[in-house]
Design an enzyme around this catalytic site. Structure first.
Site, PDB file in Angstrom:
ATOM      1  N   GLU A   1      32.400  37.074  49.377  1.00 35.57           N
ATOM      2  CA  GLU A   1      33.151  35.823  49.341  1.00 35.57           C
ATOM      3  C   GLU A   1      33.642  35.342  50.704  1.00 35.57           C
ATOM      4  O   GLU A   1      34.074  34.203  50.830  1.00 35.57           O
ATOM      5  CB  GLU A   1      34.307  35.900  48.338  1.00 35.57           C
ATOM      6  CG  GLU A   1      35.410  36.894  48.676  1.00 35.57           C
ATOM      7  CD  GLU A   1      35.195  38.236  48.007  1.00 35.57           C
ATOM      8  OE1 GLU A   1      34.035  38.587  47.707  1.00 35.57           O
ATOM      9  OE2 GLU A   1      36.204  38.944  47.795  1.00 35.57           O
ATOM     10  N   ASN A   2      33.558  36.182  51.728  1.00 33.00           N
ATOM     11  CA  ASN A   2      33.892  35.663  53.052  1.00 33.00           C
ATOM     12  C   ASN A   2      32.853  34.646  53.532  1.00 33.00           C
ATOM     13  O   ASN A   2      33.136  33.838  54.414  1.00 33.00           O
ATOM     14  CB  ASN A   2      34.066  36.796  54.072  1.00 33.00           C
ATOM     15  CG  ASN A   2      32.999  37.855  53.995  1.00 33.00           C
ATOM     16  OD1 ASN A   2      32.474  38.176  52.924  1.00 33.00           O
ATOM     17  ND2 ASN A   2      32.646  38.410  55.129  1.00 33.00           N
TER      18      ASN A   2
END
Lengths: 207, 234
Positions: free
Chosen positions: A46-47
């Site tokens: 998700e980064n």
């Protein structure tokens, strides 16, 4: 014998289907990647990455290439990168089919608590609140009881929530439970574990 | 249009005041504006509110500004990596506004895009929804979150041309574009500044309009969790 960490991860991998875009949380969920076999699964970090590859070989670590647990990883031929606003756009927008996450507590209503213990442990929710609100299916993987032997599968969570009514399935060292409108339904017991063992280790209502 | 400055301190000159709101790019220690953070430490500016996903580690990144007590409040999603952060927070010395990671990113993006508020499902029914307006769309509940309008954005990119058109590398992009967008002024540090025309216009991740000041420097790029696998022996 209850399942160990790897067996829990292996069982969780059965939740994944060909073609899915999936987000794996930190801890046991990360191990799920080892058991997807031939299935065509694209892992999201998700980064800001789709198509997460395995850990690098020693000497090939790249400080610009990490996963959401801040571990060094590698890219694949299918990999794409994007900023965090775009990343959570795809999470919130329901494009990610499933998330497999760890938990401190889960309730029979599917409430999830996994981000803080007031006054003691303040880690933060990271992307967990967005994930449970947005992805298609939320599977929790955790030990059935804590180190004191108390059930982590509860009628009501005692810790601050990460999401309300968000969990679809719970995979523990004792077996697999689904969240239903009436309570938790035992789907599967680990080898050598009985329904009675699970009921005994569970504070929540089992139907 | 002179955007290129000689050092991080020069690039921040005239932009700092006590009590200001700073948006910082980076995720963990990846893609953080380490040179600008060092310059903020040197400047002594204080009572800062910093919007950043994490706060570095004890002795690197934003952790340095926590050690010097220049930060009054953090807006973050995850602080698990930083013992000093947790200590200051639990003892009441540091304010902390927890934001879900996606909400924080979108608050920055929205602020930069002129959107003062938006509704999101994230956090509904949890303590982060307390005091926030709830609205129902298509039978589901959403909470109102506000855009972030920062006095200053500090970000890090891989390469930029002298007009500020920037390219990021791999997952070091993370919060940098939304953070850059939400700053009234954005100062960017890069590993390499190139002449206009060098970068393919189709490959620009962040257009130079969002970048006001630019510096080039050497980066330590510390790795937070070095994880490797063994080469299989045949």
């Amino acid at each position: 014998m209850p399942w160990d960490r790897n067996q829990m991860a292996e069982r969780a991998a059965q939740e994944l289907e060909d073609g899915m875009y999936v987000n794996l949380g930190i801890g046991i969920p990360t191990l799920v990647a080892n058991y997807v076999g031939d299935k065509d699964i694209t892992l999201q970090s998700e980064n800001g990455m789709l198509g997460m590859g395995p850990f690098p070989f020693e000497g090939e670590e790249d400080p610009d290439l990490i996963n959401a647990g801040k571990q060094t990883i590698t890219e694949l031929r299918r990999t794409s990168y994007f900023d965090s606003a775009t990343s959570f756009g795809m999470i919130r927008g329901g494009k990610i089919a499933a998330a497999i996450l760890g938990a401190m507590e889960v309730s029979e209503k599917g409430d999830l608590a996994n981000w803080m213990i007031p006054g003691k442990l303040v880690k933060g929710m990271g992307g967990a609140m967005d994930l449970v609100a947005g992805v298609g299916r939320v599977v929790v993987v955790m030990d059935h009881t804590n180190k004191h032997g108390d059930s982590k599968v509860l009628k009501e969570c005692t810790l601050p929530l990460t999401g309300k009514g968000v969990v679809d399935r719970i995979i523990t060292n004792l077996g697999v439970l689904d969240v239903t409108h009436k309570g938790l339904h035992i789907v599967e017991c680990a080898e050598g574990v009985t329904r009675e063992d699970i009921i005994k280790a569970t504070e929540a209502t089992i139907v | 249009m002179k955007k290129v400055y000689g050092s991080a301190s020069e690039a921040l000159d005239g932009l700092l005041h006590d009590g200001m709101l700073i948006a910082a790019g980076g995720f963990g220690l990846c893609g953080i504006p380490e040179l600008l953070i060092d310059a903020l430490v040197e400047s002594g500016v204080k009572d800062l509110t910093v919007a950043s996903n994490n706060a570095g580690v004890d002795d690197f990144g934003l952790g340095k500004l926590l050690a010097t007590r220049q930060i009054k409040k953090m807006m973050s999603s995850y602080v698990g990596e930083n013992a000093e952060f947790m200590r200051q927070y639990l003892s009441g010395e540091l304010e902390l506004e927890f934001n879900p990671q996606g909400t924080l990113a979108e608050r920055m993006r929205a602020g930069g895009a002129g959107i003062p508020g938006f509704y999101t499902k994230t956090g509904y029914g949890t303590q982060i929804a307390e005091g926030k307006e709830v609205k129902t769309f298509h039978g589901e509940n959403y909470i109102l979150e506000e855009g972030i309008f920062a006095d200053l954005a500090i970000v890090k990119a891989w390469k930029a041309d002298t007009t500020g058109n920037a390219i990021f590398r791999k997952t070091a992009r993370n919060f940098n574009p939304p953070a850059a967008m939400c700053g009234k002024v954005c100062v960017m540090e890069v590993e390499e500044i190139v002449e206009p025309g060098t970068l393919d216009p189709d490959h620009i991740h962040l257009p130079g309009i969002y970048v006001h000041r630019l510096i080039q420097g050497d980066h330590e790029k510390r790795i937070e969790q070095r994880t490797v696998r063994q080469k299989e022996t045949a």
